[in-house]
Design a protein around this motif. Structure first.
Motif, PDB file in Angstrom:
ATOM      1  N   ASN A  57       0.063   2.337  -9.754  1.00 36.59           N
ATOM      2  CA  ASN A  57      -0.389   1.371  -8.765  1.00 36.59           C
ATOM      3  C   ASN A  57      -0.589   0.024  -9.425  1.00 36.59           C
ATOM      4  N   PRO A  61      -6.713   0.885  -8.807  1.00 33.19           N
ATOM      5  CA  PRO A  61      -6.533   1.396  -7.457  1.00 33.19           C
ATOM      6  C   PRO A  61      -7.826   1.683  -6.728  1.00 33.19           C
ATOM      7  N   VAL A  73     -12.899  -4.748  -1.316  1.00 29.48           N
ATOM      8  CA  VAL A  73     -11.656  -4.011  -1.101  1.00 29.48           C
ATOM      9  C   VAL A  73     -11.605  -3.494   0.324  1.00 29.48           C
ATOM     10  N   GLY A  74     -10.555  -3.854   1.040  1.00 26.10           N
ATOM     11  CA  GLY A  74     -10.348  -3.289   2.365  1.00 26.10           C
ATOM     12  C   GLY A  74     -11.440  -3.632   3.354  1.00 26.10           C
ATOM     13  N   ASP A  97      -7.355  -0.951   6.960  1.00 28.93           N
ATOM     14  CA  ASP A  97      -7.393  -2.027   5.971  1.00 28.93           C
ATOM     15  C   ASP A  97      -6.336  -3.062   6.329  1.00 28.93           C
ATOM     16  N   THR A  99      -5.500  -5.680   4.949  1.00 33.10           N
ATOM     17  CA  THR A  99      -4.821  -6.283   3.802  1.00 33.10           C
ATOM     18  C   THR A  99      -3.582  -5.495   3.400  1.00 33.10           C
ATOM     19  N   ASN A 101      -3.711  -2.695   1.734  1.00 37.27           N
ATOM     20  CA  ASN A 101      -3.979  -1.986   0.475  1.00 37.27           C
ATOM     21  C   ASN A 101      -4.530  -0.579   0.671  1.00 37.27           C
ATOM     22  N   ARG A 102      -4.606  -0.119   1.927  1.00 39.59           N
ATOM     23  CA  ARG A 102      -5.026   1.251   2.234  1.00 39.59           C
ATOM     24  C   ARG A 102      -6.410   1.580   1.670  1.00 39.59           C
ATOM     25  N   ASN A 104      -7.405   0.989  -1.000  1.00 36.64           N
ATOM     26  CA  ASN A 104      -7.145   1.380  -2.391  1.00 36.64           C
ATOM     27  C   ASN A 104      -7.228   2.880  -2.618  1.00 36.64           C
TER      28      ASN A 104
END
Length: 216
Positions: A57, A61, A73-74, A97, A99, A101-102, A104
């Motif tokens: 990744n 991640p 994150v997210g 998410d 963005t 990015n799931r 992360n």
């Protein structure tokens, strides 16, 4: 003289059988166990789960805190919180998410031509299950992917089996099956381009995508 020759020959045959591990009695050994699949890797991460993060990744991640969906994150945008249908699938699920990015979530990797979960992926699967158990508003779309070897039809089926293997594992950890869906992209969406083992091992994967489900 003839009897001595026959006796020696029989003795030599018996000794040969014992020295080879009495192979004639191993009639229940599958043929495929005797011949390794070319280029197969039993465990794509070599039993080292940390490879799943930094080698495959981009960046860390799990975010700065080391946790899925950690600080920064997210973060969900207002539209998603209010039930926006932008990017919704047929069931009204939208990516949690925005963005891309799931949150992360870690990617789950597979061995060559296999849909069997390998030991190095267990810790990441458990982290996903634990995170989802604390987020009842989320569903999970599991994508199945393959490298480009094999026919398109075969890889589509293999991708589906990989996604279902992840789904079954998470269901066994208590995640309701109604909160999960699967989709197979086969070889159509490689993570990296390339025609070598380093590229192939990154494309043999299952990708968890957290989704926000419609409010009931």
């Amino acid at each position: 003289m003839l009897k001595r020759f026959v006796g020696c020959a029989a003795l030599a045959v018996m000794l040969g059988l014992f020295s080879s591990g009495c192979g004639i009695f191993d009639t229940d050994v599958p043929t495929e166990d005797l011949q390794p699949v070319p280029e197969a890797i039993d465990d794509p991460n070599g039993g080292n789960a940390s490879l799943n993060g930094n080698d495959f990744n981009s960046g860390n991640p799990y975010g700065g805190s080391g946790a899925i969906g950690g600080p920064g994150v997210g973060e969900w945008v207002e539209g998603a919180e209010q039930g926006s249908t932008i990017g919704a699938d047929a069931d009204g699920w939208v990516p949690a998410d925005p963005t891309g990015n799931r949150l992360n979530m870690p990617i789950i990797y597979f061995a060559y031509d296999s849909d069997v979960l390998v030991p190095s992926e267990t810790a990441n699967l458990d982290r996903i299950a634990a995170y989802m158990s604390d987020k009842p508003e989320l569903g999970l779309l599991v994508e199945g992917h393959c490298d480009q070897r094999g026919t398109e039809e075969y890889n589509r089926a293999l991708g589906e089996r990989r996604a279902n293997a992840i789904r079954a594992y998470l269901a066994g950890k208590g995640l309701a099956d109604t909160r999960m869906k699967t989709i197979s992209y086969g070889e159509d969406k490689p993570a990296v381009e390339g025609n070598n083992e380093e590229a192939w091992r990154q494309n043999r994967r299952g990708v968890p995508v957290p989704m926000r489900m419609p409010r009931r």
